[in-house]
Design an enzyme around this catalytic site. Structure first.
Site, PDB file in Angstrom:
ATOM      1  N   GLU A 284       0.833  -1.199   0.000  1.00  0.00           N
ATOM      2  CA  GLU A 284       0.000   0.000   0.000  1.00  0.00           C
ATOM      3  C   GLU A 284       0.870   1.252   0.000  1.00  0.00           C
ATOM      4  O   GLU A 284       1.820   1.363   0.775  1.00  0.00           O
ATOM      5  CB  GLU A 284      -0.890  -0.025   1.238  1.00  0.00           C
ATOM      6  N   LYS A 345      -9.593   1.218  -3.249  1.00  0.00           N
ATOM      7  CA  LYS A 345     -10.024   0.778  -1.927  1.00  0.00           C
ATOM      8  C   LYS A 345     -11.455   1.213  -1.660  1.00  0.00           C
ATOM      9  O   LYS A 345     -11.831   2.366  -1.892  1.00  0.00           O
ATOM     10  CB  LYS A 345      -9.081   1.364  -0.862  1.00  0.00           C
ATOM     11  N   CYS A 395      -4.988  -2.757   3.061  1.00  0.00           N
ATOM     12  CA  CYS A 395      -4.936  -2.467   4.491  1.00  0.00           C
ATOM     13  C   CYS A 395      -5.990  -3.275   5.239  1.00  0.00           C
ATOM     14  O   CYS A 395      -6.061  -4.486   5.102  1.00  0.00           O
ATOM     15  CB  CYS A 395      -5.076  -0.965   4.722  1.00  0.00           C
TER      16      CYS A 395
END
Length: 532
Positions: A284, A345, A395
């Site tokens: 990320e 995301k 994440c």
């Protein structure tokens, strides 16, 4: 005639001891998720600590006291689980230490209110009959876990089921997921809390033990057949070679233009161009700048490098513009692609990637690069490469199995490999690394798909479809983890099938159905069998 409270048969316990035991049980519950000395989840400690809490609850003496004891237990458990948020707010965010402590305790106390509410409800609803009381306790625990996992964007980090990535209840993951495992653990914990010495001579108690053992053995055998094959073997995929990049860029320098940014740009550029594996994954925000902020040719050189040959790249990078908005994204480069693969995301981090209403005053007190990001869609397509369908998540998105499950709605496009790209360097060298690894392992168990993890500081690892860690790089070390992963096809697990269609609503319905039945039957069930 007045109706006695359902748990009146249990003598109330006064004095400070119940409060101390609630606190101890909560801290032990936190430790069970990732033992501070080694990082391993301890399934037996999770059940024992929950059993201790159930013992305290049975002697609460009333709904109000039960709720307050539940609040103490849950606040201690949750604060002991994600205490490392203090590091992100104080060490990296510059928030004064007392305020950071209050923020962690405030979050834990707020989320703990769900468990306080169901503790009070349990005292009001549960029948005296021990088996029925255990079922009601499990249903209410399930509702509290679901509420914490979904309300107010959801923060299910540290759910009890994550302690069971190994152990007898792990076999349930493919059928009922992490929340179902947590409910099963709660059922066993309440039965344990109500056990008596006389049960050793009670035929019905032994019949219950044998019945639970048979159910567990059946679930384990079903999982064994699904994973290993009992009859026709499952499809076998050729191993895929991996190069997982762990830059270990210091978090306090990661976004600094004079130190961390050039360090990251140079190191990841060198490793991406030198990698020989079939799939290369950088974590990320490995590239901490927008494409338009990079030197000309930087990103284009990577695209050209992977435009031909037998390699593909997944790269964490922010995308967007002031006019369009920004996204926390993954770019994918592979041969014969007309356009780069892109994943945005979906489940954003509160206070990190979006600022909840009325809380901008709080974020302005910290020196952290924050922003309001756009959300990607749920169920975005996978990267098709080397006969695999590779599905990224970013994440803490791997906390939300119900959202990953949407990708299994169409069997023809369901993932064969899951990939997590993370940076939890915000939380220092703490148990957060091991807790996150356990979360990914549970997702692998639920979907029976391997999970590959590429992180900035740890845990960079490969998890097979059995939930076992096959390769892992030490945390807080710069390097490349070279490994192999074997994709997994075939039929989706029962959990994947039902969660893809209905989300977590079947579990909500089950919890409310049991609680509703207990409400209807309160005062009428179990009193004649109070000695059972």
């Amino acid at each position: 005639m007045a109706v006695a409270p359902p748990l009146a048969a249990h003598a109330p316990r006064r004095g400070p001891l119940p409060w101390v035991l609630a606190l101890v049980a909560g801290l032990a519950q936190a430790a069970s998720l990732a033992w501070p000395w080694g990082g391993q989840p301890l399934w037996w400690l999770q059940i024992l600590s929950l059993g201790l809490w159930a013992h305290v609850l049975l002697g609460a003496g009333g709904t109000r006291r039960a709720g307050l004891l539940g609040w103490v237990f849950a606040t201690a458990w949750l604060a002991g689980t994600f205490w490392w948020l203090f590091i992100s707010m104080h060490t990296y965010g510059g928030l004064a230490a007392p305020l950071a402590v209050l923020a962690v305790l405030g979050l834990a106390a707020f989320l703990g209110s769900y468990y306080a509410a169901v503790s009070a409800c349990f005292w009001a609803l549960a029948p005296v009959h021990r088996a029925l009381a255990a079922i009601v306790f499990a249903a209410l625990w399930l509702l509290a876990e679901l509420a914490r996992g979904q309300w107010w964007t959801g923060f299910p980090w540290g759910a009890g089921g994550y302690a069971h990535v190994q152990g007898p209840l792990a076999a349930l993951a493919r059928s009922v997921g992490v929340y179902g495992i947590g409910a099963a653990a709660a059922l066993l914990a309440m039965l344990l809390a109500q056990a008596r010495r006389a049960d050793l001579r009670n035929a019905r108690a032994w019949a219950l033990v044998l019945a639970l053992t048979a159910v567990g053995a059946g679930a384990a055998w079903q999982r064994h057949c699904a994973v290993e094959g009992c009859g026709a073997p499952p499809p076998v995929h050729a191993p895929l070679s991996l190069a997982l990049l762990q830059g270990n860029i210091p978090q306090d320098e990661k976004f600094q233009p004079g130190s961390g940014v050039p360090m990251a740009l140079q190191w990841y550029y060198d490793q991406i161009h030198a990698a020989k594996a079939s799939l290369v994954v950088a974590p990320e925000t490995a590239i901490p700048l927008l494409p338009q902020q990079l030197v000309p040719g930087y990103l284009e050189g990577m695209a050209e490098r992977y435009a031909a040959g037998g390699q593909a790249l997944l790269l964490g990078i922010p995308l967007g513009s002031l006019e369009e908005g920004y996204t926390n994204s993954v770019l994918g480069f592979a041969p014969e692609q007309s356009q780069p693969y892109r994943y945005d995301k979906h489940h954003l981090v509160p206070f990190g990637e979006f600022i909840p209403p009325f809380f901008r005053w709080f974020t302005e007190m910290m020196n952290i690069p924050l922003g309001d990001f756009n959300r990607g869609a749920v169920g975005q397509p996978s990267l098709a490469w080397a006969g695999e369908r590779i599905a990224p998540n970013i994440c803490y998105e791997d906390l939300f199995g119900e959202e990953i499950g949407v990708r299994f709605l169409d069997p023809a496009s369901s993932p064969t490999i899951l990939v997590n790209l993370s940076n939890i360097g915000w939380f220092g060298n703490t148990v957060a690394v091991d807790q996150h690894l356990a979360i990914s392992r549970l997702r692998a168990l639920e979907f029976e798909r391997p999970m590959v993890r590429a992180t900035n500081t740890g845990a960079t690892a490969v998890i097979d479809h059995r939930g076992q860690v096959t390769h892992r790089m030490p945390a807080y070390q710069r390097g490349v983890l070279r490994a192999q992963v074997q994709g997994r096809g075939g039929a989706a697990t029962p959990y994947a099938r039902w969660v893809a269609r209905w989300g977590l609503w079947p579990l909500w319905a089950l919890g409310f159905a049991v609680a509703g039945l207990a409400w209807c039957l309160r005062g009428r069930t179990g009193r004649a069998r109070a000695g059972n």
